[in-house]
Design an enzyme around this catalytic site. Structure first.
Site, PDB file in Angstrom:
ATOM      1  N   LYS A  43      -2.765 -20.253  38.911  1.00 23.59           N
ATOM      2  CA  LYS A  43      -2.016 -20.700  37.719  1.00 23.59           C
ATOM      3  C   LYS A  43      -1.483 -19.467  36.964  1.00 23.59           C
ATOM      4  CE  LYS A  43      -5.153 -24.566  37.436  1.00 23.59           C
ATOM      5  NZ  LYS A  43      -5.404 -25.825  36.788  1.00 23.59           N
ATOM      6  N   HIS A  84       2.608 -29.968  41.032  1.00 25.71           N
ATOM      7  CA  HIS A  84       1.326 -29.863  40.317  1.00 25.71           C
ATOM      8  C   HIS A  84       1.425 -30.664  39.020  1.00 25.71           C
ATOM      9  CE1 HIS A  84      -2.144 -28.282  38.234  1.00 25.71           C
ATOM     10  NE2 HIS A  84      -2.579 -27.849  39.415  1.00 25.71           N
ATOM     11  N   ASN A 111      -5.176 -21.787  43.587  1.00 25.78           N
ATOM     12  CA  ASN A 111      -4.082 -21.800  42.617  1.00 25.78           C
ATOM     13  C   ASN A 111      -4.508 -20.998  41.386  1.00 25.78           C
ATOM     14  OD1 ASN A 111      -2.030 -22.379  40.858  1.00 25.78           O
ATOM     15  ND2 ASN A 111      -2.577 -24.539  40.579  1.00 25.78           N
ATOM     16  N   GLU A 169       0.399 -30.106  36.173  1.00 25.30           N
ATOM     17  CA  GLU A 169       0.768 -29.322  34.982  1.00 25.30           C
ATOM     18  C   GLU A 169       2.281 -29.195  34.871  1.00 25.30           C
ATOM     19  OE1 GLU A 169      -1.840 -26.034  35.827  1.00 25.30           O
ATOM     20  OE2 GLU A 169      -3.538 -27.332  35.366  1.00 25.30           O
ATOM     21  N   GLU A 180      -4.947 -34.678  43.521  1.00 25.00           N
ATOM     22  CA  GLU A 180      -5.580 -34.022  42.379  1.00 25.00           C
ATOM     23  C   GLU A 180      -5.595 -34.960  41.177  1.00 25.00           C
ATOM     24  OE1 GLU A 180      -5.438 -29.501  42.712  1.00 25.00           O
ATOM     25  OE2 GLU A 180      -3.552 -30.090  41.800  1.00 25.00           O
ATOM     26  N   SER A 237     -11.661 -29.419  39.849  1.00 26.03           N
ATOM     27  CA  SER A 237     -12.994 -28.890  39.559  1.00 26.03           C
ATOM     28  C   SER A 237     -13.863 -28.690  40.802  1.00 26.03           C
ATOM     29  CB  SER A 237     -13.711 -29.775  38.529  1.00 26.03           C
ATOM     30  OG  SER A 237     -12.992 -29.775  37.309  1.00 26.03           O
ATOM     31  N   GLY A 275      -9.503 -28.799  35.925  1.00 27.39           N
ATOM     32  CA  GLY A 275      -9.900 -27.865  34.868  1.00 27.39           C
ATOM     33  C   GLY A 275     -10.883 -28.449  33.873  1.00 27.39           C
TER      34      GLY A 275
END
Ligand code: PEP
Length: 281
Positions: A46, A128, A44, A130, A198, A244, A204
């Site tokens: 992003k 996701h 991904n 985010e 996730e 991560s 991240g």
């Protein structure tokens, strides 16, 4: 490790049963289903990259020796989907980072499934964290997009995961299964969905879940699917881990019985992505 050796190892780790016939039956089924659980690694990107940096990533992947038993999908920003698809080796697929739940029309800024298919893009990442947290996407909206995409021939990497507060309040499994339950209400297309677990606190942050923490949630997801969808879906659906993942930690995570691959963010932009794809060899 070759696929068949992996399968025999997995078969060998199945629990023993008292009834010999049931034992053989269960093993046969487990082996058949697990055979279908090909290791899967998604990248991904992003909102990162330029035409030139994405070209370099694509060239590096084209030149890399990748485990042919692993399915690989990369997700550049939407602007770069077509050049990525045009230049990328054909055994690696491309995913959009989002897709809308309507076929076409006055939806400024959105992409339709038919437009993805027109561009030879066969996957989308949905749900996701985010997008859930920054764009306010609800469980129902993510589920609606997942249903529409899979009904129309786009496969989905469906993301779910808990925040740190939710983990500390022992709500991890409740949160993740609530997010999956929303999908179950809108579609039965589980053969076109890969679940990406996730944990938000690991995305991240450099703070990877331990293999025990990840395995525990993956097993709970499978158990939930077994009870609420079917035994077949529970055994067949791939549950991959994201948060991560790096070349350093991927091999240990990849050994876990219920971890069928990874969704990789930051490290998918780096040369170590090839090592993560090769985590099983
Ligand atoms: C992700 O964005 O899906 C992700 C897992 O990111 P990272 O690998 O950078 O934690």
């Amino acid at each position: 490790m070759p696929l068949l050796s992996r399968l025999s190892l997995q078969a060998a780790t199945q629990p023993a049963h008292l009834d010999l016939n049931a034992h053989i039956f269960t093993h046969t089924h487990t082996i058949i289903y697990k055979m279908a659980r090909q290791f899967f690694v998604g990248g991904n990107f992003k909102m990162n990259g330029t035409l030139s940096s994405i070209k370099s990533i694509v060239s590096a992947l084209n030149d890399a020796k990748l485990d042919s038993n692993t399915e690989v999908v990369i997700a550049p920003p939407s602007l770069y989907l077509i050049p990525t698809r045009d230049h990328l080796r054909k055994d690696v697929e491309v995913a959009a980072q989002n897709v809308y739940d309507k076929p076409s029309g006055a939806f400024t800024g959105e992409i339709a499934v038919d437009q993805l298919k027109d561009a030879n893009v066969n996957w989308a990442i949905l749900g996701h964290s985010e997008r859930r947290t920054l764009m306010g996407e609800t469980d129902e909206f993510v589920a609606s997009k997942t249903a529409h995409a899979t009904d129309s021939g786009i496969k989905v990497i469906f993301c779910c995961g808990e925040s740190l507060e939710e983990r500390e309040a022992n709500q991890t499994v409740d949160v993740v299964t609530r997010q999956i339950a929303a999908v179950t209400k809108q579609t039965k297309n589980w053969d076109q969905i890969v679940i990406a677990y996730e944990p938000i606190w690991a995305i991240g942050t450099g703070k990877v879940a331990t293999s025990e923490q990840a395995q525990e949630v993956h097993a709970a997801i499978r158990e939930w699917l077994k009870k609420n969808v079917s035994e077949e879906v529970a055994e067949k659906v791939r549950v991959i881990y994201g948060g991560s993942v790096s070349a350093k930690n991927c091999k240990e995570l990849a050994q876990c019985a219920d971890i069928d691959g990874f969704l990789v963010g930051g490290a998918s932009l780096k040369p170590e992505f090839a090592d993560i794809i090769n985590a099983k060899i």
